[in-house]
Each structure stands twice: as structure tokens, then as C-alpha cells.
Scaffold this active site. Structure first.
Site, PDB file in Angstrom:
ATOM      1  N   HIS A  96     -15.757  -5.194 -15.523  1.00  0.00           N
ATOM      2  CA  HIS A  96     -16.945  -5.160 -14.670  1.00  0.00           C
ATOM      3  C   HIS A  96     -18.218  -5.234 -15.502  1.00  0.00           C
ATOM      4  CE1 HIS A  96     -14.267  -3.122 -11.527  1.00  0.00           C
ATOM      5  NE2 HIS A  96     -14.535  -4.346 -11.123  1.00  0.00           N
ATOM      6  N   GLU A 108     -11.642 -11.146  -8.505  1.00  0.00           N
ATOM      7  CA  GLU A 108     -10.296 -10.716  -8.907  1.00  0.00           C
ATOM      8  C   GLU A 108      -9.685 -11.685  -9.917  1.00  0.00           C
ATOM      9  OE1 GLU A 108      -9.660  -7.807  -8.247  1.00  0.00           O
ATOM     10  OE2 GLU A 108     -11.058  -7.481  -6.600  1.00  0.00           O
ATOM     11  N   HIS A 119     -11.059 -10.934 -13.301  1.00  0.00           N
ATOM     12  CA  HIS A 119     -10.332  -9.821 -13.937  1.00  0.00           C
ATOM     13  C   HIS A 119      -9.059 -10.353 -14.591  1.00  0.00           C
ATOM     14  CE1 HIS A 119     -12.693  -6.397 -12.884  1.00  0.00           C
ATOM     15  NE2 HIS A 119     -12.431  -6.398 -11.587  1.00  0.00           N
TER      16      HIS A 119
END
Ligand SMILES: [Zn+2]
Length: 547
Positions: A99, A90, A93
Site C-alpha cells: 500500500h 488487487e 498486490h
């Protein structure tokens, strides 16, 4: 994985964060450990938010990509998400990563089975084009922590991702740790040239000394060798290969009692203001039991100070137990200014047929674990014991004084990891039940360089309301709620019930990477105070400074 290309969406270090109150206490501790991995492996540092407009607000299990919103960008790590790899996923990100299977070159590596994906999640499998993202030239990585697993978001009709190289089909979706490629790409995205918390690694493999120097006034010297009569037969770095690389050895076979051989690192400056460092290395001892390996730091006032001041930080003695394997050792350091580490081998009384050897030295500005438990015949033990078999670490003390043990439950093809409080000498001065403290147990990936390690880990926070089947607190005072046993020193101690995970890893899992290097498994562990308490103290210190 690929990353955003818009530089306005990159963060500037140190990245401010807020851990929201609805997070489980255990998750908060895991998040702080994940931040340490970023500090160790990249140039990105983090700090609790003060009044910055842009900050990461940690709540549950998803994140926006890159720095998008002011007033607290949400990142989710909720219940069931107290796993370090999920936190890293996370945060990656939030730092700008998509991804892995969204890379624009993904069709060369995987086939997406859209007919097997839940309708609402099909968009998660879209490609992010090369007009808005870049791979920085880092190869596609099936072992990226940003890769989905083969069955993620399936509608029940089959796998959603098929790898073109079939040997990776069961490996995609690993959630152990960031991979080396993940880290490399992060460092390229943020143009890192150094790391926040990593200070040095030396493996001596190719015969170079990493700017270390060996000096001594006596005839005993540290020497660079490939093997030593009586062991070790090879360096640690390249195990299980024999005769592959070099390590350092100081013989105590000749000379006088008290003769010393010194090996010193270059001078290093600290990058962090926490003044905590961890030195770790592997050693091998086969000399006299009164030989000593002393670990010193020499601190310097400033650049002009040529002499410095020596402080003894740790000592290993023969102790009647010569090693049969390279053995991992940690030494906590507390340098506050420029310093170097010095390894002194001092010849003791009595005959010696060997000496001390060291290899794979790592130094970081992170905390050392409380303890290390090395099991040198782990695979044989796993294969041959009646199942399930329980084996226990020696008793360990936390920095506060709580005594505990780690237990492994062996089931031939897999094993579980557990912790338990046990009675100790400080029990009467401690608070009971032992509450809101976090156990962390790691099975060490023994890659010689700590920046490349992907260790398997588990964290448990002590919940004072957790009761055993007989209605007493799992974390109560062992002499009151535990049962008596006779330990490895023939001493009667009291032990509480076990808490942990029955399926920590399979034999297949740990044969990947270096979890069983040279046949040895190594577990490191700690029991630490809850982060809320620590943060509260930091806030108090800060506010008292403002006043
Ligand atoms: Zn994700």
C-alpha cells in the site's frame, strides 16, 4: 506504494490466471477489462492458466504481495468488488506492490491516527522497511490506487489517515484507475521498455510528426498549423489553452473535386495475436458537406514489400453538420501483419470554406467501444436543467446487433448513468431476453495520451431474472416488454426500463483531470458477450487443436 525487492517473487509475463466459478459474472468481465489496462499501460500480459505451477487464482477482495504460492495464488475480487480500480489494486498486490501508506517515507506525507483504527487492522498500517521494499525513486502519490482512504478501518472515532498536505485529505483512496505514478513504478519493477497493447500516440504539439509523413500528388496537403480560419482556434492537446500547440489540417478551399491529401503513420508491427486494433483521434470539419476523411490501413506482406495493399476502414463526411468542437472518433482495425494507417482528405463537390483537421491520434491493440456520445455543453446542462433531468444518447447497436441507449440523470451537483435496451432492426434474429451480457459505460478522461487516462466507468451484466415492477424482464424484447416513445429521428421505438447508478460522479469529481476538456464530456460504451461464453469457445478451439 512501494514494491517487493525479492526478484524471485516477480512474475514472468504472460501471467497465468484462473477466474473461479464463485465470482459474479459481472466481476469476471470487469477483471478482463482491468487486464487490458495492464496491457495498455505496461509490458505485463496475462493468459488463462494452462498447467503452470504458479498462477493467480481470482476469488474475492484481497491478495498476497508478489508471487508467493504455487498451486494457485489466491486473489480476491468478490461480490461488490466488480470495480476496475479494485481489481487493479488487487492485481498490483499480486504483482508485488504494498500500500502507498506503507512506504518507508510515508511519515513525511501522512499521519496515521492509530487510536482511530480498529484493533484487528492496525497491522495494515505498518511501514514496510527499505530493507525489503523499494519505491524505485517514484514520488509519494496521494492519488495512487494503492492508497487507503481517510476513514478506512476506522473504529468510529475519526479519520485513520491525515494528509500533511491538506488539499489531498478528501482525495486519498481514489478507486477510479491506476495513477500514472502507479504505472510508472510497475514499469520500473518489471523493467518494461514497451507495452503489450499500446502502439502509438501523436499529438503534434511541439511541431513534430511522430515519424508520420504527408504526401500528395495534388496541391492539397496536410499541413501542421496552430489554428485555422473558421476553426479550430487551437489544438486539442492543450485545450482549453489557445494557440499552445500544433495539429494537422488539410484544406479543401482550393483545388479540384477528387483532389486528395494523404497523411500516413510509420509502419508498425503487431505484438498481439488477436488481430484487433483500435484507432482513435479527434477531428474537426468545416469544409463542404461532400468532403471526405477516409481512414485506410496499408498492409505489407513482409519487410521487402514496399507497396502493400490498401483497405478502407472508416469514413467521415461533412454530412451537413460541421463540427463546432474537436470531436472524438474511433475506427476499429483488423490488421494481421505489418501495417500503417493513412488519413486521406478528399475534396468533394461544392464550395468549401475550410477542411478537415485532426489531432491526438492513439492506436492500441485493444477493442474499440461500440459507440461514442459527446456532449459539448455538459457543465451548463448539469447546472441549468430542472432536476432530475434525463438525457439520452442516440440509439447504438452492439456487435451482436442488440440496440440500446445510455441515459444520464442530471442533478446539478452530480449525475447518474443508466442503460436501457431499445427496439432495433435485428431484434427478430436475436435471443431474448438478452442475458449475461455486459454493458460498460466510461466517462472518458480526455488526457490526450490513452496510456495516461484514468476514465470513470461502470459495468452492468444483464440478469435474465431481473424483473421490472410490472413483472416483465428488464432485458426482454423491447417490442414486447417496453413502452413506445418517439425518438430524435421522429421514429417510434420501444424502450425498456433503465438500469444503472444514480450517483455516478459529482461535478467536483469530473472537474479534476480532463473529464470536461474544452467543456465537452465524452461517454463511450459497449455491450459485450459474457466472458464465460468467450472462454468456453477458446477452450473448445484449443481442445480441437489438440485432437
Ligand atoms: Zn490492498
Amino acid at each position: 506504494r512501494s514494491t517487493i525487492t525479492d526478484e524471485n517473487k516477480l512474475w514472468t509475463s504472460r501471467v497465468p490466471y484462473v477466474l473461479n466459478n464463485d465470482l459474479e459474472i459481472n466481476s469476471k468481465g470487469v477483471i478482463l477489462r482491468a487486464l487490458d489496462q495492464f496491457r495498455l499501460k505496461s509490458c505485463i500480459d496475462f493468459k488463462p492458466r494452462d498447467s503452470e505451477d504458479y498462477y493467480i487464482s481470482v476469488k474475492q477482495c484481497w491478495s498476497y504481495i508478489g508471487r508467493v504460492f504455487s498451486n494457485g495464488q489466491e486473489l480476491s475480487i468478490g461480490i461488490g468488488c466488480g470495480y476496475i480500480a479494485i481489481v487493479e489494486h488487487e492485481f498490483l498486490h499480486a504483482l508485488g506492490f504494498y500500500h502507498e501508506q506503507s512506504r518507508y517515507d510515508r511519515d513525511d506525507y501522512v499521519t496515521i491516527q492509530f487510536e482511530n483504527i480498529l484493533e484487528d487492522y492496525k497491522s495494515n498500517f505498518r511501514i514496510v522497511g527499505n530493507n525489503v521494499s523499494t519505491t524505485h525513486g517514484v514520488p509519494y502519490d496521494y492519488l495512487s490506487v494503492m492508497h487507503y482512504g481517510k476513514d478506512d478501518f476506522t473504529n468510529g472515532k475519526g479519520s485513520t489517515i491525515i494528509t500533511k498536505d491538506s488539499k489531498f485529505q478528501n482525495l486519498i483512496g481514489q478507486r477510479v484507475e491506476m495513477s500514472a505514478n502507479d504505472v510508472q513504478e510497475l514499469n520500473l519493477l518489471y523493467k518494461c521498455s514497451s507495452s503489450v497493447a499500446f502502439r502509438m500516440y501523436c499529438g503534434f504539439t511541439d511541431g513534430t510528426m511522430c515519424q508520420m509523413s504527408n504526401c500528395s500528388q495534388s496541391s492539397n496537403r496536410w499541413e501542421m498549423v496552430k489554428d485555422v480560419y473558421g476553426g479550430p482556434n487551437s489544438d486539442h492537446t492543450n485545450l482549453p489553452s489557445q494557440d499552445a500547440g500544433y495539429f494537422m489540417h488539410a484544406s479543401t478551399r482550393s483545388g479540384q473535386e477528387g483532389d486528395s491529401a494523404w497523411l500516413e503513420t510509420k509502419r508498425m508491427s503487431l505484438q498481439r495475436d488477436c488481430h484487433v486494433q483500435c484507432l482513435q483521434f479527434y477531428y474537426y470539419h468545416n469544409g463542404s458537406e461532400s468532403d471526405e476523411l477516409n481512414i485506410w490501413i496499408r498492409e505489407f506482406q513482409d519487410n521487402l514489400d514496399a507497396t502493400g495493399t490498401l483497405y478502407l476502414m472508416g469514413q467521415i463526411t461533412g454530412n451537413g453538420k460541421p463540427t463546432s468542437h474537436w470531436t472524438l472518433h474511433h475506427v476499429p482495425l483488423n490488421a494481421t501483419k505489418q501495417f500503417q494507417v493513412e488519413f486521406e482528405v478528399r475534396k468533394g463537390a461544392g464550395n468549401s470554406t475550410g477542411g478537415f483537421s485532426i489531432d491526438d491520434i492513439n492506436l492500441s491493440e485493444l477493442e474499440c467501444p461500440d459507440g461514442t456520445w459527446q456532449i459539448n455543453d455538459f457543465e451548463r446542462l448539469l447546472n441549468t436543467t430542472d432536476t432530475p433531468a434525463l438525457i439520452y444518447s442516440p440509439r447504438q447497436y452492439s456487435s451482436e446487433g442488440y440496440a440500446y441507449r445510455v441515459a444520464l440523470k442530471l442533478y446539478q451537483s452530480y449525475f447518474g448513468v443508466f442503460v436501457q435496451l431499445v427496439s432495433g432492426v435485428y431484434d427478430d434474429q436475436l435471443q431474448w431476453p438478452c442475458q449475461q451480457r455486459q454493458f460498460t459505460v466510461q466517462m472518458v478522461d480526455q488526457n490526450p495520451n490513452i496510456q495516461l487516462q484514468m476514465s470513470k466507468q461502470m459495468s452492468i451484466t444483464t440478469d435474465p431474472n431481473l424483473l421490472t415492477s410490472s413483472g416483465v424482464s428488464t432485458w426482454g424484447k423491447p417490442r414486447e416488454v417496453g413502452s413506445p416513445i418517439v425518438d430524435e429521428n421522429n421514429e417510434t421505438i420501444y424502450v425498456n426500463t433503465l438500469s444503472g447508478r444514480n450517483n455516478f460522479a459529482s461535478l467536483e469529481d469530473i472537474k479534476s483531470r480532463d473529464y470536461l476538456k474544452g467543456g465537452s464530456a465524452i461517454f463511450i460504451f459497449s455491450l459485450q458477450e459474457n466472458v464465460d461464453v468467450v472462454l468456453l469457445m477458446m477452450i473448445k478451439i484449443k481442445s480441437s487443436i489438440k485432437e
